[in-house]
Design an enzyme around this catalytic site. Structure first.
Site, PDB file in Angstrom:
ATOM      1  N   GLU A 104       0.831  -1.208   0.000  1.00 17.84           N
ATOM      2  CA  GLU A 104       0.000   0.000   0.000  1.00 17.84           C
ATOM      3  C   GLU A 104       0.865   1.256   0.000  1.00 17.84           C
ATOM      4  O   GLU A 104       2.076   1.183   0.195  1.00 17.84           O
ATOM      5  CB  GLU A 104      -0.857   0.043   1.278  1.00 17.84           C
ATOM      6  CG  GLU A 104      -2.133  -0.752   1.210  1.00 17.84           C
ATOM      7  CD  GLU A 104      -3.237   0.004   0.487  1.00 17.84           C
ATOM      8  OE1 GLU A 104      -2.995   1.145   0.023  1.00 17.84           O
ATOM      9  OE2 GLU A 104      -4.336  -0.556   0.377  1.00 17.84           O
ATOM     10  N   ASN A 127      -9.810   5.592   2.776  1.00 20.34           N
ATOM     11  CA  ASN A 127      -8.826   5.103   1.826  1.00 20.34           C
ATOM     12  C   ASN A 127      -8.258   6.221   0.969  1.00 20.34           C
ATOM     13  O   ASN A 127      -7.994   7.305   1.490  1.00 20.34           O
ATOM     14  CB  ASN A 127      -9.430   3.933   1.025  1.00 20.34           C
ATOM     15  CG  ASN A 127      -8.590   2.685   1.190  1.00 20.34           C
ATOM     16  OD1 ASN A 127      -7.368   2.773   1.195  1.00 20.34           O
ATOM     17  ND2 ASN A 127      -9.223   1.537   1.326  1.00 20.34           N
ATOM     18  N   ASP A 129      -9.837   2.065  -4.039  1.00 20.70           N
ATOM     19  CA  ASP A 129      -8.787   2.011  -3.006  1.00 20.70           C
ATOM     20  C   ASP A 129      -7.907   3.254  -3.161  1.00 20.70           C
ATOM     21  O   ASP A 129      -8.437   4.358  -3.306  1.00 20.70           O
ATOM     22  CB  ASP A 129      -8.057   0.660  -3.106  1.00 20.70           C
ATOM     23  CG  ASP A 129      -7.381   0.276  -1.800  1.00 20.70           C
ATOM     24  OD1 ASP A 129      -7.057   1.164  -1.012  1.00 20.70           O
ATOM     25  OD2 ASP A 129      -7.162  -0.920  -1.563  1.00 20.70           O
TER      26      ASP A 129
END
Ligand code: BGC
Ligand code: CA
Length: 293
Positions: free
Chosen positions: A24, A154, A202
């Site tokens: 991420e 997010n 996301d």
């Protein structure tokens, strides 16, 4: 009106030693020509040059939602229960903010710096079932709550002139856009895009032309939207869970895509960091300003 372009772009795989469980938060450190990203569940901050020369990862004491550099060269990370800074060579984390949330049910997730070097981040309900999470900006040793009633905070980002703020709640399958003033006030929330039920928005980034690039969790794609929210390009990728995107490299024209390796069927490359020649440049990231921390 131009038609949407579906592409299966050529890509390179960042040549590092291991894949992520939940990769991420790619963040390009232009001053050091180095990519920072996190493996949230692997509990480490990673960094490497785009040719794969990796520095020792920084282990974290809990899940790590995001990491950026600050203007003193330290690594500033969102741990599950608060923010902390560390020397980049030694994982010795000094807390700079203790979250007010119950870290057993809620943890810090995606975050990054705005154009002024302020740190913005959100929390997520661990099982993504209750709107118990929030969006914060951090400054002067304290975090200001900017939004509540969020389930999975997010992707976030700003338009090139900083006047618009894009913000995602994955559980709501929605990216919103807000007006944003230089003080960091956000207002006039409206829906930018909503995703179909089989995927979730996301991480995101904004390119130099103001288009928004969003990774689609379970959608196996990255979508580029015009500033009006029209789908402009769909990049189909061989990972089911691309998690976030950022522009990197000397020309800021390599699109970095992180990914997750969580379920069977996530793809052979699941957990890899993919490098795509985007043909478009991104905007430089600001290190977190120590004067504002
Ligand atoms: C979170 C994951 C979550 C996913 C989709 C990621 O940013 O870290 O835990 O499942 O988004 O909502
Ligand atoms: Ca994310």
């Amino acid at each position: 009106m131009t038609a949407t372009v579906h592409q299966r772009p050529a890509f390179d795989v960042l040549a590092v030693s291991s894949r992520d469980r939940l990769g991420e938060g790619p963040w390009w450190d232009a001053a050091r020509a180095e990519l920072l990203w996190v493996d949230i569940l692997g509990r480490r901050v990673r960094r490497a040059t785009l040719d794969g020369a990796e520095s020792k990862p920084l282990d974290t004491p809990s899940e790590v939602g995001f990491a950026v550099r600050d203007s003193d060269g330290r690594v500033l990370a969102g741990l599950s229960d608060g923010l902390a800074v560390s020397d980049p060579e030694v994982a010795a984390w000094n807390p700079i903010w203790a979250g007010t949330h119950d870290a057993a049910t809620v943890r810090i997730n995606d975050g990054k710096t705005d154009r002024h070097g302020r740190v913005w981040f959100g929390t997520m309900h661990r099982t993504e079932a209750e709107p118990a999470a929030s969006l914060f900006s951090f400054g002067g040793g304290t975090a200001t709550s900017r939004l509540t009633g969020i389930t999975t905070s997010n992707g976030l980002g700003w338009s090139p002139d900083g006047s618009l703020f894009y913000y995602t709640d994955s559980a709501a399958r929605t990216i919103w856009v807000f007006d944003c003033d230089p003080s960091g006030e956000i207002s006039n929330r409206r829906v930018f895009v909503t995703d179909p039920e089989d995927q979730a928005p996301d991480g995101l980034t904004v390119d130099a032309t103001g288009c928004v690039w969003g990774a689609k969790w379970n959608g196996g794609r990255v979508v580029r939207y015009s500033p009006e929210g029209r789908v402009d390009r769909v990049l189909e990728l061989p990972v089911a869970k691309p998690t976030s995107v950022a522009f990197a490299g000397p020309g800021l024209d390599t699109l970095v895509v992180t990914s997750a390796r969580m379920d069977d069927g996530d793809g052979e490359l699941a957990g890899a960091v993919l490098l795509v020649d985007a043909g478009v440049s991104g905007l430089p990231e600001q290190p977190a300003s120590v004067a504002l921390l």
